[in-house]
Design a protein around this motif. Structure first.
Motif, mmCIF file in Angstrom:
data_model
loop_
_atom_site.group_PDB
_atom_site.id
_atom_site.type_symbol
_atom_site.label_atom_id
_atom_site.label_comp_id
_atom_site.label_asym_id
_atom_site.label_seq_id
_atom_site.Cartn_x
_atom_site.Cartn_y
_atom_site.Cartn_z
ATOM 1 N N ASP A 30 -42.533 -8.471 -38.373
ATOM 2 C CA ASP A 30 -41.939 -9.902 -38.600
ATOM 3 C C ASP A 30 -41.006 -10.198 -37.612
ATOM 4 O O ASP A 30 -40.613 -11.454 -37.341
ATOM 5 N N GLU A 31 -40.510 -8.984 -36.677
ATOM 6 C CA GLU A 31 -39.761 -9.308 -35.658
ATOM 7 C C GLU A 31 -40.545 -9.674 -34.227
ATOM 8 O O GLU A 31 -40.901 -8.674 -33.837
ATOM 9 N N CYS B 10 -39.943 -7.713 -31.037
ATOM 10 C CA CYS B 10 -40.112 -6.360 -31.052
ATOM 11 C C CYS B 10 -41.614 -6.141 -30.824
ATOM 12 O O CYS B 10 -41.765 -5.288 -30.036
ATOM 13 N N ARG C 292 -40.260 -2.554 -42.954
ATOM 14 C CA ARG C 292 -39.650 -3.610 -43.997
ATOM 15 C C ARG C 292 -39.910 -5.043 -43.347
ATOM 16 O O ARG C 292 -39.428 -5.503 -42.429
ATOM 17 N N MET C 293 -40.780 -5.648 -44.366
ATOM 18 C CA MET C 293 -41.266 -7.011 -43.786
ATOM 19 C C MET C 293 -41.019 -8.160 -45.078
ATOM 20 O O MET C 293 -40.982 -7.674 -46.297
ATOM 21 N N MET D 51 -43.703 2.230 -38.410
ATOM 22 C CA MET D 51 -42.389 2.009 -37.541
ATOM 23 C C MET D 51 -41.323 1.666 -38.725
ATOM 24 O O MET D 51 -41.658 0.828 -39.392
ATOM 25 N N GLY E 261 -36.798 0.972 -38.893
ATOM 26 C CA GLY E 261 -35.538 1.014 -38.547
ATOM 27 C C GLY E 261 -34.681 1.999 -39.332
ATOM 28 O O GLY E 261 -33.555 2.429 -38.980
ATOM 29 N N TYR E 262 -35.049 2.138 -40.626
ATOM 30 C CA TYR E 262 -34.320 3.178 -41.564
ATOM 31 C C TYR E 262 -35.248 4.406 -41.686
ATOM 32 O O TYR E 262 -36.081 4.447 -42.539
ATOM 33 N N LYS F 133 -37.184 3.516 -35.309
ATOM 34 C CA LYS F 133 -36.865 2.406 -34.387
ATOM 35 C C LYS F 133 -35.509 2.790 -33.516
ATOM 36 O O LYS F 133 -34.652 3.104 -34.195
ATOM 37 N N PRO F 134 -35.564 2.494 -32.262
ATOM 38 C CA PRO F 134 -36.357 2.154 -31.295
ATOM 39 C C PRO F 134 -37.531 3.083 -31.055
ATOM 40 O O PRO F 134 -37.124 4.357 -31.071
ATOM 41 N N VAL F 135 -38.841 2.806 -31.085
ATOM 42 C CA VAL F 135 -39.765 3.382 -30.848
ATOM 43 C C VAL F 135 -39.850 4.252 -29.344
ATOM 44 O O VAL F 135 -39.545 3.636 -28.386
#
Lengths: 160, 371
Positions: free
Chosen positions: A8-9, A12, A53-54, A78, A80-81, A101-103
């Protein structure tokens, strides 16, 4: 390779798509996971890279739905958490790889290369299998003909 | 002066005195004499210059002149030096007027308020500490959100930069157009990070001064507050619906504290939504004018409030959730009531499970009542 990308970002996702482009990968981007899963079947994707998370759907849900449509699908998650719970759910639902993340772009490119090699391997072994099958048919035919010939000679001997 | 009056003046723990128009003491009660450390005989007939230091004597003389000239009394708190010790004193000077309307003397009543002043100082610093603690608690509530808000643009920046380096090392030629695109993305996301940091910095800075009530654009404060947490909502699968009436008048409050209210209420709603499995996770923020003031609604489709929670919702450290300390609503309550506003839980409608209404006073109204 043709990659389905779900995040959703937008920024990114765009930066990831641009990073993979020089390797010859073509990314098709989806901001909505629901849209992505409904269009998966028509796309012939080699690999799916999804955020965790989306809105409306998690990466794990995406993974489940896509693996139902295509049990051979390779889905990379992927997040972030980097929590253990998500990692466990990813592994148990058959995720191909799991990235925080960051990948790390180098690692991701390596994983995609591995996917490429595996697909190459599968293609090769499929060709090999086909060749073997053809060889088998040829041998079988030769064997049958030989038997026939032997039978023929034997019966001629008996007559004589 | 009759007996009762004299007895009263001799036991009263206030300093009472009277001076003629030349500034000579005509009366001083025992409390006054004790305070200045002189006998009554050593006070009567003397002037302030005999009793006090130069500065105090000048100040008293000026005040008395004003009282005599205007014929009205004067009340003052000041720091004076008594026997080498700095003392806070509060005094009231009143004119003594004869039947012809002439001022014939000045009467004074005073009290040593040093202890009270010290207590007030302690109270102010305690209040300051409490406000700071409240502010820090809000910052704590925001912290998780801020990390996420910073992480997303950082991820985009890092990927863009890393990939250019990676492919350069692999001797791959890059299309200048795609490099420009990556640089644009890096710059755009750096701006986003900078905006968030600026918000946090303003937020931290604002705790240093007790907020002053001023005109605040509520809709703008909502948008500014959301900038620090809205991406977090997206990634939690929450749809944010804003229905901000552009015609609402300015409210009376403090910008940062109103942002604090928004952040706390939205974070609360987000945490409540995280506990539900439903698909339509939604937060609504609405503003409109009512006859009672400007109303801000924050509604969500989360778990809602139980009867037990209703009674305790504004109490510090009361929480029904596993996440957070239970400070959010108590912070909101203290800010809102601090600006003479109110917060109430209303009957939710339209599929929402919690509906909180914050009503704040319009700026003009407060200004008029102050005047």
């Amino acid at each position: 390779m043709k990659i389905m990308m779900i995040d959703d970002e937008r920024d990114c996702m765009e930066s990831l798509a641009a990073a993979l482009e020089p390797a010859g990968h073509q990314a098709v981007m989806f901001s909505s996971p629901a849209d992505a899963v409904t269009q998966y079947a028509q796309g012939h994707y080699d690999v799916v890279i999804t955020d965790m998370r989306m809105p409306r759907m998690t990466g794990i849900q995406v993974l489940r739905v896509i693996r139902q449509i295509d049990p051979e699908a390779r889905v990379i998650i992927m997040t972030g958490y980097g929590d253990a719970e998500t990692a466990i759910a990813a592994v148990n639902n058959g995720a191909y790889a799991f990235f925080g993340k960051p990948v790390n772009i180098v690692e991701l490119i390596e994983v995609l290369e591995r996917v490429g090699k595996e697909q190459e391997q599968i293609k090769l072994s499929k060709a090999e299998q086909e060749r073997m099958a053809q060889e088998y048919q040829r041998l079988k035919k030769a064997h049958d003909e030989m038997i026939k010939l032997l039978d023929c000679t034997r019966s001629k001997k008996l007559e004589g | 002066m009759d007996c009762i009056e004299r007895d009263l003046l001799s036991v009263i723990p206030l300093f009472v005195w009277q001076k003629d128009c030349e500034g000579r003491y005509k009366y001083a009660n025992p409390a006054f004499c004790d305070w200045v450390g002189r006998s009554v005989d050593d006070v009567l007939g003397r002037t302030d210059h005999d009793i006090w230091d130069q500065a105090t004597a000048n100040q008293l003389a000026a005040d008395e002149e004003r009282v005599a000239l205007r014929g009205t009394s004067l009340q003052k708190q000041t720091l004076v030096s008594v026997g080498g010790r700095q003392v806070w004193v509060e005094y009231r000077l009143s004119p003594v007027i004869n039947s012809k309307g002439e001022v014939i003397a000045i009467a004074g009543v005073g009290d040593d308020i040093t202890e009270r002043k010290e207590l007030e100082g302690q109270l102010a610093s305690a209040l300051d500490t409490a406000l700071e603690a409240r502010h820090m608690a809000s910052l704590g509530i925001m912290a998780a959100g801020i990390t996420h808000e910073l992480n997303q643009p950082l991820q985009a920046i890092k990927l863009s930069a890393d990939s250019i380096v990676y492919w350069f090392e692999k001797k791959k030629t890059f299309d200048p157009k795609s490099i420009m695109k990556a640089l644009g993305l890096i710059s755009r996301n750096s701006d986003r990070i900078q905006r968030i940091i600026q918000r946090v910095r303003n937020f931290v800075k604002s705790r240093q001064a007790i907020a002053q009530t001023k005109a605040v654009d509520l809709n703008q404060a909502i948008r500014d507050g959301l900038e620090m947490i809205e991406h977090q909502l997206m990634s939690h699968g929450i749809e944010l619906v804003l229905k901000l009436d552009p015609d609402i008048p300015a409210i009376s409050g403090d910008e940062t504290q109103i942002e604090e209210v928004v952040i706390n209420l939205v974070t609360n709603a987000r945490q409540s939504l995280d506990l539900t499995e439903r698909d339509d996770k939604k937060i609504l923020i609405e503003t409109y004018s009512t006859s009672q003031g400007i109303c801000m609604i924050v509604a969500d489709t989360g778990t809602g409030f139980s009867a037990d929670a209703l009674d305790n919702m504004f109490r510090p450290f009361f929480t029904t959730k596993t996440e957070g300390l239970g400070l959010g609503l108590s912070i909101v309550h203290s800010i809102v009531t601090g600006f003479s506003g109110k917060i109430e839980l209303l009957q939710p409608t339209d599929g929402f499970s919690t509906l909180l209404a914050v009503t704040l006073k319009p700026w003009e109204e407060t200004k008029e009542s102050d005047e």
